[in-house]
Design a protein around this motif. Structure first.
Motif, PDB file in Angstrom:
ATOM      1  N   GLY A 151      72.195  82.692 120.602  1.00 20.66           N
ATOM      2  CA  GLY A 151      72.918  83.859 120.531  1.00 20.66           C
ATOM      3  C   GLY A 151      72.251  85.029 120.465  1.00 20.66           C
ATOM      4  O   GLY A 151      70.974  84.947 120.433  1.00 20.66           O
ATOM      5  N   ALA A 152      72.658  86.142 120.318  1.00 21.18           N
ATOM      6  CA  ALA A 152      72.001  87.489 120.285  1.00 21.18           C
ATOM      7  C   ALA A 152      72.912  88.618 119.422  1.00 21.18           C
ATOM      8  O   ALA A 152      74.284  88.316 119.285  1.00 21.18           O
ATOM      9  CB  ALA A 152      71.874  88.231 121.959  1.00 21.18           C
ATOM     10  N   GLY A 153      72.282  89.355 118.698  1.00 20.04           N
ATOM     11  CA  GLY A 153      72.993  90.438 117.781  1.00 20.04           C
ATOM     12  C   GLY A 153      71.945  90.857 116.843  1.00 20.04           C
ATOM     13  O   GLY A 153      70.841  90.633 116.553  1.00 20.04           O
ATOM     14  N   PRO A 154      72.797  91.747 115.799  1.00 14.61           N
ATOM     15  CA  PRO A 154      71.869  92.458 115.039  1.00 14.61           C
ATOM     16  C   PRO A 154      71.045  91.644 113.737  1.00 14.61           C
ATOM     17  O   PRO A 154      70.318  92.376 113.243  1.00 14.61           O
ATOM     18  CB  PRO A 154      72.939  93.647 114.511  1.00 14.61           C
ATOM     19  CG  PRO A 154      74.224  92.981 114.731  1.00 14.61           C
ATOM     20  CD  PRO A 154      74.188  92.103 115.751  1.00 14.61           C
ATOM     21  N   TYR A 155      71.744  90.421 113.566  1.00 18.45           N
ATOM     22  CA  TYR A 155      71.157  89.670 112.443  1.00 18.45           C
ATOM     23  C   TYR A 155      69.939  88.968 112.808  1.00 18.45           C
ATOM     24  O   TYR A 155      69.262  88.101 111.990  1.00 18.45           O
ATOM     25  CB  TYR A 155      72.079  88.761 111.921  1.00 18.45           C
ATOM     26  CG  TYR A 155      71.999  88.508 110.613  1.00 18.45           C
ATOM     27  CD1 TYR A 155      71.740  89.372 109.454  1.00 18.45           C
ATOM     28  CD2 TYR A 155      72.103  87.183 110.207  1.00 18.45           C
ATOM     29  CE1 TYR A 155      71.621  88.938 108.085  1.00 18.45           C
ATOM     30  CE2 TYR A 155      72.082  86.767 109.075  1.00 18.45           C
ATOM     31  CZ  TYR A 155      71.657  87.347 108.005  1.00 18.45           C
ATOM     32  OH  TYR A 155      71.302  87.218 106.597  1.00 18.45           O
ATOM     33  N   GLU A 156      69.299  89.196 113.973  1.00 15.90           N
ATOM     34  CA  GLU A 156      68.081  88.236 114.702  1.00 15.90           C
ATOM     35  C   GLU A 156      66.917  88.443 113.606  1.00 15.90           C
ATOM     36  O   GLU A 156      66.397  87.429 113.277  1.00 15.90           O
ATOM     37  CB  GLU A 156      67.728  88.363 115.922  1.00 15.90           C
ATOM     38  CG  GLU A 156      66.762  87.429 116.471  1.00 15.90           C
ATOM     39  CD  GLU A 156      66.342  87.931 117.983  1.00 15.90           C
ATOM     40  OE1 GLU A 156      65.380  87.447 118.462  1.00 15.90           O
ATOM     41  OE2 GLU A 156      67.072  88.600 118.685  1.00 15.90           O
ATOM     42  N   HIS A 157      66.487  89.704 113.184  1.00 18.16           N
ATOM     43  CA  HIS A 157      65.461  90.026 112.341  1.00 18.16           C
ATOM     44  C   HIS A 157      65.429  89.187 111.073  1.00 18.16           C
ATOM     45  O   HIS A 157      64.523  88.555 110.529  1.00 18.16           O
ATOM     46  CB  HIS A 157      65.158  91.358 112.169  1.00 18.16           C
ATOM     47  CG  HIS A 157      64.081  91.494 111.291  1.00 18.16           C
ATOM     48  ND1 HIS A 157      62.502  91.675 111.594  1.00 18.16           N
ATOM     49  CD2 HIS A 157      64.159  92.191 110.006  1.00 18.16           C
ATOM     50  CE1 HIS A 157      62.069  91.992 110.628  1.00 18.16           C
ATOM     51  NE2 HIS A 157      62.668  92.230 109.711  1.00 18.16           N
ATOM     52  N   GLU A 158      66.455  89.495 110.412  1.00 19.10           N
ATOM     53  CA  GLU A 158      66.884  88.723 109.246  1.00 19.10           C
ATOM     54  C   GLU A 158      66.656  87.188 109.418  1.00 19.10           C
ATOM     55  O   GLU A 158      66.190  86.605 108.303  1.00 19.10           O
ATOM     56  CB  GLU A 158      68.189  89.232 108.450  1.00 19.10           C
ATOM     57  CG  GLU A 158      68.369  90.477 108.138  1.00 19.10           C
ATOM     58  CD  GLU A 158      68.563  91.533 109.032  1.00 19.10           C
ATOM     59  OE1 GLU A 158      68.493  90.853 110.448  1.00 19.10           O
ATOM     60  OE2 GLU A 158      68.802  92.706 108.804  1.00 19.10           O
ATOM     61  N   LEU A 159      67.193  86.614 110.441  1.00 23.29           N
ATOM     62  CA  LEU A 159      67.038  85.126 110.678  1.00 23.29           C
ATOM     63  C   LEU A 159      65.625  84.658 110.734  1.00 23.29           C
ATOM     64  O   LEU A 159      65.212  83.725 110.151  1.00 23.29           O
ATOM     65  CB  LEU A 159      68.122  84.751 111.754  1.00 23.29           C
ATOM     66  CG  LEU A 159      69.508  84.862 111.534  1.00 23.29           C
ATOM     67  CD1 LEU A 159      69.989  84.465 112.887  1.00 23.29           C
ATOM     68  CD2 LEU A 159      69.935  83.893 110.609  1.00 23.29           C
ATOM     69  N   ARG A 160      64.836  85.390 111.487  1.00 26.98           N
ATOM     70  CA  ARG A 160      63.536  85.052 111.718  1.00 26.98           C
ATOM     71  C   ARG A 160      62.633  85.234 110.473  1.00 26.98           C
ATOM     72  O   ARG A 160      61.666  84.477 110.098  1.00 26.98           O
ATOM     73  CB  ARG A 160      62.752  85.863 112.724  1.00 26.98           C
ATOM     74  CG  ARG A 160      63.460  85.784 114.143  1.00 26.98           C
ATOM     75  CD  ARG A 160      62.718  86.439 115.348  1.00 26.98           C
ATOM     76  NE  ARG A 160      63.305  86.258 116.576  1.00 26.98           N
ATOM     77  CZ  ARG A 160      63.152  84.966 117.400  1.00 26.98           C
ATOM     78  NH1 ARG A 160      62.359  84.186 117.026  1.00 26.98           N
ATOM     79  NH2 ARG A 160      63.892  85.139 118.668  1.00 26.98           N
ATOM     80  N   THR A 161      63.043  86.565 109.565  1.00 27.51           N
ATOM     81  CA  THR A 161      62.394  86.601 108.384  1.00 27.51           C
ATOM     82  C   THR A 161      62.687  85.510 107.212  1.00 27.51           C
ATOM     83  O   THR A 161      61.747  84.935 106.759  1.00 27.51           O
ATOM     84  CB  THR A 161      62.613  88.023 107.657  1.00 27.51           C
ATOM     85  OG1 THR A 161      62.382  88.872 108.878  1.00 27.51           O
ATOM     86  CG2 THR A 161      62.292  88.187 106.284  1.00 27.51           C
ATOM     87  N   LEU A 162      63.951  84.937 107.463  1.00 24.02           N
ATOM     88  CA  LEU A 162      64.284  83.659 106.591  1.00 24.02           C
ATOM     89  C   LEU A 162      63.425  82.660 106.843  1.00 24.02           C
ATOM     90  O   LEU A 162      63.061  81.691 106.052  1.00 24.02           O
ATOM     91  CB  LEU A 162      65.918  83.765 106.438  1.00 24.02           C
ATOM     92  CG  LEU A 162      66.439  82.526 105.803  1.00 24.02           C
ATOM     93  CD1 LEU A 162      66.272  82.723 104.448  1.00 24.02           C
ATOM     94  CD2 LEU A 162      67.867  82.295 106.112  1.00 24.02           C
ATOM     95  N   ALA A 163      63.320  82.436 108.138  1.00 22.80           N
ATOM     96  CA  ALA A 163      62.698  80.925 108.489  1.00 22.80           C
ATOM     97  C   ALA A 163      61.434  81.222 108.034  1.00 22.80           C
ATOM     98  O   ALA A 163      60.792  79.995 107.663  1.00 22.80           O
ATOM     99  CB  ALA A 163      62.770  80.825 109.968  1.00 22.80           C
TER     100      ALA A 163
END
Length: 399
Positions: A234-246
């Motif tokens: 997927g794509a969208g505005p929450y990508e940075h937060e997901l990568r940071t969480l990982a």
């Protein structure tokens, strides 16, 4: 049907259409192209365009697509006054309003009432990452309830959604038809196999979609299945937060986030077929297309037991995770699903063909009912109508 009988002229009206990506966009495209292939149905799709860069009129897989400018460009209100003219001036036999979230549906319903054109509404409700927006939903449904009650037919995509809008409109549940989404994808090449340990979570990158819950479950899942890893599609505005969480959880190297282009259906089929399990941990889905696609391919699915996914849990098609369940519980269910038997269960599932069949039956019933009561005259002048609508689009773009 005799050859001199004019086709049924149907307008499918939605806030967004391809190349915008989402469940409603997929639903509209899949049913429109199937209906358009039938000799007795003439389909047109009308949608808004916030970019101002897309063609006002084009031909797609046997049907016409009309787009009208929407404002504001950076918001999701979708105020598109040009769509009202499309509804009023198209001389349609029936207008199908797809979705109820934006300003487009009430505008379309009002225009249909003004033109005395029968209209059908499919709710297609969805979630939102804004707590304020979610809190306002019930008030929104009550606000448009008078318009919904004047629809010739109301359609839900799940039993959950039917119950929701029966309460909002005061109508009996029996007055709301359920037409579920299908899950057709291109045939997967013979050599494609599930990748051991792969968890796929698909959907726009928004917090409410629950991709973060899949990542949160990954450390516990890797204790049970050491090769476990997550692909977020997927794509969208929450990508940075997901990568940071990982990264914070120490699983950054086991999480891949990528988008599949809207038109790459073969790519999506391959990505889903490579999953050992599909996860849908969204806060809200009325009837998720991505889940239906995974189930059609025989991929086991684990999902939050809420809203429309709860219907699939009740039907035994999805393994349910309780709302607010700890990551360890989600990990356990994911591990059980990916190590269990994999089967293809298309016979138990709705298809886009069955959805198109149901919708055509609804349209014909609506038109026949109106005819018995005395409806406006049918017009067969499609080319002239579309030419006029095309001029409207050019004038709007020039303004």
């Amino acid at each position: 049907m005799t050859t001199d009988t004019p086709p049924l002229r149907v307008l499918q009206l939605a806030a967004r259409y391809l190349p915008d990506l989402g469940g409603i966009e997929t639903h509209v495209h899949e049913v429109a192209r199937r209906l358009a292939a039938r000799p007795g149905v003439d389909v047109t799709v009308a949608a808004s365009d916030r970019t101002g860069t897309r063609p006002g009129s084009e031909r797609v897989e046997g049907f016409d697509v009309l787009r009208r400018r929407a404002w504001p460009r950076e918001r999701d209100y979708y105020v598109a006054p040009g769509l009202a003219r499309v509804v009023r001036d198209g001389r349609w036999d029936v207008v199908h309003v797809q979705g109820v979230h934006t300003a487009v549906p009430p505008l379309g319903m009002l225009a249909a009432l003004s033109a005395r054109v029968p209209f059908v509404v499919t709710f297609h409700t969805g979630g939102n990452s804004s707590a304020a927006r979610n809190a306002a939903r019930s008030a929104q449904w009550r606000a448009i309830a008078p318009l919904l009650r004047r629809a010739d037919r109301l359609i839900a995509v799940s039993r959950f959604e039917r119950r929701l809008f029966a309460g909002a409109t005061g109508l009996d549940e029996s007055e709301i038809l359920v037409v579920r989404n299908g899950g057709a994808l291109p045939e997967v090449p013979a050599g494609v196999r599930p990748v051991p340990g792969r968890v796929v979570s698909s959907g726009r990158l928004e917090r409410y979609k629950g991709h973060h819950r899949v990542i949160e479950a990954l450390p516990a899942l890797r204790l049970l299945v050491p090769e476990a890893h997550v692909h977020v599609l997927g794509a969208g505005p929450y990508e940075h937060e997901l990568r940071t969480l990982a990264r914070q959880l120490g699983v950054g190297d086991a999480v891949e986030i990528r988008s599949v282009p809207p038109g790459d259906r073969a790519g999506m089929a391959r990505s889903l077929a490579e999953a050992s399990v599909f996860a849908t941990f969204s806060d809200y889905e009325a009837h998720p297309v991505a889940v239906m696609e995974a189930l059609t391919l025989g991929v086991p699915v684990v999902g939050t037991d809420v809203a429309g996914v709860a219907d699939l849990v009740e039907d035994g098609l999805v393994s349910g995770v309780g709302v607010g369940a700890p990551a360890e519980q989600a990990a356990r269910l994911l591990a059980e699903a990916m190590t269990g038997p994999r089967s293809r269960r298309q016979v138990d599932l709705p298809t886009w063909d069955s959805a198109a069949d149901s919708l055509e039956a609804v349209y014909r019933d609506v038109v026949a009912s109106r005819a018995r009561l005395g409806s406006p005259k049918r017009s067969t002048a499609k080319k002239a109508s579309l030419k006029s609508l095309g001029r409207d689009a050019r004038r709007e773009e020039a303004a």
